[in-house]
Design a protein around this motif. Structure first.
Motif, PDB file in Angstrom:
ATOM      1  N   GLY A 153     -16.808  -6.487   9.640  1.00  0.00           N
ATOM      2  CA  GLY A 153     -17.602  -7.820   9.728  1.00  0.00           C
ATOM      3  C   GLY A 153     -18.920  -7.756  10.258  1.00  0.00           C
ATOM      4  N   THR A 154     -19.445  -6.751  10.936  1.00  0.00           N
ATOM      5  CA  THR A 154     -20.853  -6.607  11.345  1.00  0.00           C
ATOM      6  C   THR A 154     -21.586  -5.451  10.712  1.00  0.00           C
ATOM      7  N   GLY A 155     -21.242  -4.861   9.513  1.00  0.00           N
ATOM      8  CA  GLY A 155     -21.784  -3.791   8.849  1.00  0.00           C
ATOM      9  C   GLY A 155     -21.162  -2.633   8.650  1.00  0.00           C
ATOM     10  N   GLY A 156     -20.285  -2.280   9.794  1.00  0.00           N
ATOM     11  CA  GLY A 156     -19.542  -1.210   9.788  1.00  0.00           C
ATOM     12  C   GLY A 156     -18.128  -0.808   8.712  1.00  0.00           C
ATOM     13  N   THR A 157     -18.390   0.244   7.972  1.00  0.00           N
ATOM     14  CA  THR A 157     -17.473   0.475   6.925  1.00  0.00           C
ATOM     15  C   THR A 157     -16.670   1.839   7.308  1.00  0.00           C
ATOM     16  N   ALA A 158     -15.732   1.875   6.620  1.00  0.00           N
ATOM     17  CA  ALA A 158     -14.917   3.261   6.677  1.00  0.00           C
ATOM     18  C   ALA A 158     -13.940   3.220   5.395  1.00  0.00           C
ATOM     19  N   GLU A 159     -13.976   4.332   4.846  1.00  0.00           N
ATOM     20  CA  GLU A 159     -13.303   4.470   3.688  1.00  0.00           C
ATOM     21  C   GLU A 159     -12.079   5.493   4.183  1.00  0.00           C
ATOM     22  N   VAL A 160     -10.790   5.196   3.895  1.00  0.00           N
ATOM     23  CA  VAL A 160      -9.673   6.166   4.604  1.00  0.00           C
ATOM     24  C   VAL A 160      -8.551   6.238   3.566  1.00  0.00           C
ATOM     25  N   ALA A 161      -8.018   7.169   3.768  1.00  0.00           N
ATOM     26  CA  ALA A 161      -6.784   7.718   2.728  1.00  0.00           C
ATOM     27  C   ALA A 161      -5.371   7.400   3.519  1.00  0.00           C
ATOM     28  N   VAL A 162      -4.683   6.756   2.755  1.00  0.00           N
ATOM     29  CA  VAL A 162      -3.456   6.334   3.396  1.00  0.00           C
ATOM     30  C   VAL A 162      -2.295   7.595   3.423  1.00  0.00           C
ATOM     31  N   THR A 163      -1.974   8.013   4.692  1.00  0.00           N
ATOM     32  CA  THR A 163      -1.139   9.097   4.602  1.00  0.00           C
ATOM     33  C   THR A 163       0.367   9.012   4.796  1.00  0.00           C
ATOM     34  N   ALA A 164       0.576   7.733   5.419  1.00  0.00           N
ATOM     35  CA  ALA A 164       2.137   7.280   5.539  1.00  0.00           C
ATOM     36  C   ALA A 164       2.275   5.860   5.676  1.00  0.00           C
ATOM     37  N   THR A 165       3.138   5.266   5.398  1.00  0.00           N
ATOM     38  CA  THR A 165       3.292   3.751   5.530  1.00  0.00           C
ATOM     39  C   THR A 165       4.963   3.416   5.979  1.00  0.00           C
ATOM     40  N   VAL A 203       0.929  -1.331   0.065  1.00  0.00           N
ATOM     41  CA  VAL A 203       0.130   0.040   0.081  1.00  0.00           C
ATOM     42  C   VAL A 203       0.825   1.374  -0.015  1.00  0.00           C
ATOM     43  N   ARG A 204       0.464   2.163  -0.818  1.00  0.00           N
ATOM     44  CA  ARG A 204       1.558   3.450  -0.836  1.00  0.00           C
ATOM     45  C   ARG A 204       0.526   4.676  -0.501  1.00  0.00           C
ATOM     46  N   GLU A 205       1.319   5.643  -0.071  1.00  0.00           N
ATOM     47  CA  GLU A 205       0.752   6.917   0.483  1.00  0.00           C
ATOM     48  C   GLU A 205      -0.151   7.487  -0.489  1.00  0.00           C
ATOM     49  N   GLY A 206      -1.303   7.930  -0.161  1.00  0.00           N
ATOM     50  CA  GLY A 206      -2.249   8.365  -1.145  1.00  0.00           C
ATOM     51  C   GLY A 206      -3.431   7.639  -1.932  1.00  0.00           C
ATOM     52  N   LYS A 213       7.459  -0.204   7.634  1.00  0.00           N
ATOM     53  CA  LYS A 213       7.429  -1.521   7.187  1.00  0.00           C
ATOM     54  C   LYS A 213       6.469  -2.378   7.479  1.00  0.00           C
ATOM     55  N   LYS A 214       6.004  -2.134   8.836  1.00  0.00           N
ATOM     56  CA  LYS A 214       5.085  -3.135   9.534  1.00  0.00           C
ATOM     57  C   LYS A 214       3.740  -2.278  10.042  1.00  0.00           C
ATOM     58  N   ASP A 215       3.583  -1.195   9.239  1.00  0.00           N
ATOM     59  CA  ASP A 215       2.501  -0.383   9.792  1.00  0.00           C
ATOM     60  C   ASP A 215       2.165   0.806   8.662  1.00  0.00           C
ATOM     61  N   LEU A 216       0.913   1.495   8.964  1.00  0.00           N
ATOM     62  CA  LEU A 216       0.576   2.619   8.075  1.00  0.00           C
ATOM     63  C   LEU A 216      -0.265   3.608   8.872  1.00  0.00           C
ATOM     64  N   THR A 217      -0.454   4.685   8.309  1.00  0.00           N
ATOM     65  CA  THR A 217      -1.261   5.701   9.029  1.00  0.00           C
ATOM     66  C   THR A 217      -2.217   6.144   7.974  1.00  0.00           C
ATOM     67  N   ALA A 218      -3.222   6.251   8.319  1.00  0.00           N
ATOM     68  CA  ALA A 218      -4.405   6.725   7.438  1.00  0.00           C
ATOM     69  C   ALA A 218      -5.478   7.840   7.865  1.00  0.00           C
ATOM     70  N   ARG A 219      -6.134   8.516   7.165  1.00  0.00           N
ATOM     71  CA  ARG A 219      -7.066   9.394   7.420  1.00  0.00           C
ATOM     72  C   ARG A 219      -8.609   9.055   7.228  1.00  0.00           C
ATOM     73  N   VAL A 220      -9.485   8.975   8.240  1.00  0.00           N
ATOM     74  CA  VAL A 220     -10.615   8.406   7.978  1.00  0.00           C
ATOM     75  C   VAL A 220     -11.463   9.666   7.333  1.00  0.00           C
ATOM     76  N   GLU A 221     -11.942   9.207   6.284  1.00  0.00           N
ATOM     77  CA  GLU A 221     -12.909  10.172   5.511  1.00  0.00           C
ATOM     78  C   GLU A 221     -14.343   9.942   5.538  1.00  0.00           C
TER      79      GLU A 221
END
Length: 215
Positions: free
Chosen positions: A16-28, A5-8, A30-38
């Motif tokens: 798994g129970t109906g909850g969904t979120a769309e996020v934009a990756v802001t930083a990655t 997964v790349r930034e942007g 080696k083992k984690d990433l940061t994303a902004r919930v939109e």
């Protein structure tokens, strides 16, 4: 395969129970990433609700059955210890086998981008299956010798559909009688006899195609 997964990039997350979120990756990393919930949304459960009672297949065909049932839209999958099952969950292996079915359903739900992960219940006996059929808005028992086609069944906009898929050796006369006693007469899919691992997905697709879930 590992997907990098790349930034942007934008990702869709589900619980798994109906909850969904769309996020934009802001930083990655080696083992984690940061994303902004939109956006965040809680989806309602779809209707009619579909339960598939799957006679336990042998070996890898069990994984295939659970995988395709999840992908096509089954809401509940019930392992059934039918009389003629080739695959048997012996007491010492039942817990491990059930855990494998549940893990397969989770992974297939991710692949299919489903907001809901199907519930995989404890193993059921024929008495329990008859109870599920009796409670259903539309009880469906698949049998190659049935006179009526699945396409003749009335499909409600709400309620529940329960589909029973027999084992490789077929549903026994005693099991058919138990299901008929609660008003569940057998129906056929077509002229071909499908394997137990694929009959369920064909039946669910044929039924859902006539509902608003697939409209």
């Amino acid at each position: 395969m590992v997907r990098r997964v790349r930034e942007g990039e934008r990702l869709q997350l589900v619980d798994g129970t109906g909850g969904t979120a769309e996020v934009a990756v802001t930083a990655t990393g080696k083992k984690d990433l940061t994303a902004r919930v939109e956006t965040v949304e809680q989806l309602p459960a779809e209707e009619p609700r579909v339960t598939v009672v799957q006679a336990i297949p042998k070996g890898e065909r069990a994984d295939l059955a659970v995988e395709v049932l999840t992908e096509v839209g089954a809401d509940v999958i019930v392992p059934w210890a039918a009389e003629r099952c080739v695959g048997v969950w012996r007491p010492e292996r039942a817990e491990r086998s059930l855990a494998r079915w549940r893990a397969t359903a989770r992974e297939a739900a991710k692949q299919a981008r489903r907001a809901f992960v199907p519930e995989v219940t404890e193993q059921a006996d024929t008495t329990r299956v008859a109870e599920l059929l009796e409670q259903a808005s539309v009880p469906v028992v698949l049998h190659e010798a049935a006179s009526g086609p699945i396409g003749n069944l009335p499909i409600p906009g709400r309620g529940s559909i329960v589909v029973v898929v027999g084992p490789e050796g077929g549903i026994s006369e005693a099991e058919l009688a138990a299901f008929a006693a609660v008003g569940a007469e057998p129906v056929r899919l077509g002229s071909s006899v499908l394997r137990t691992s694929t009959a369920g997905v064909a039946a669910v697709a044929a039924l859902l195609a006539r509902t608003r879930r697939w409209s």
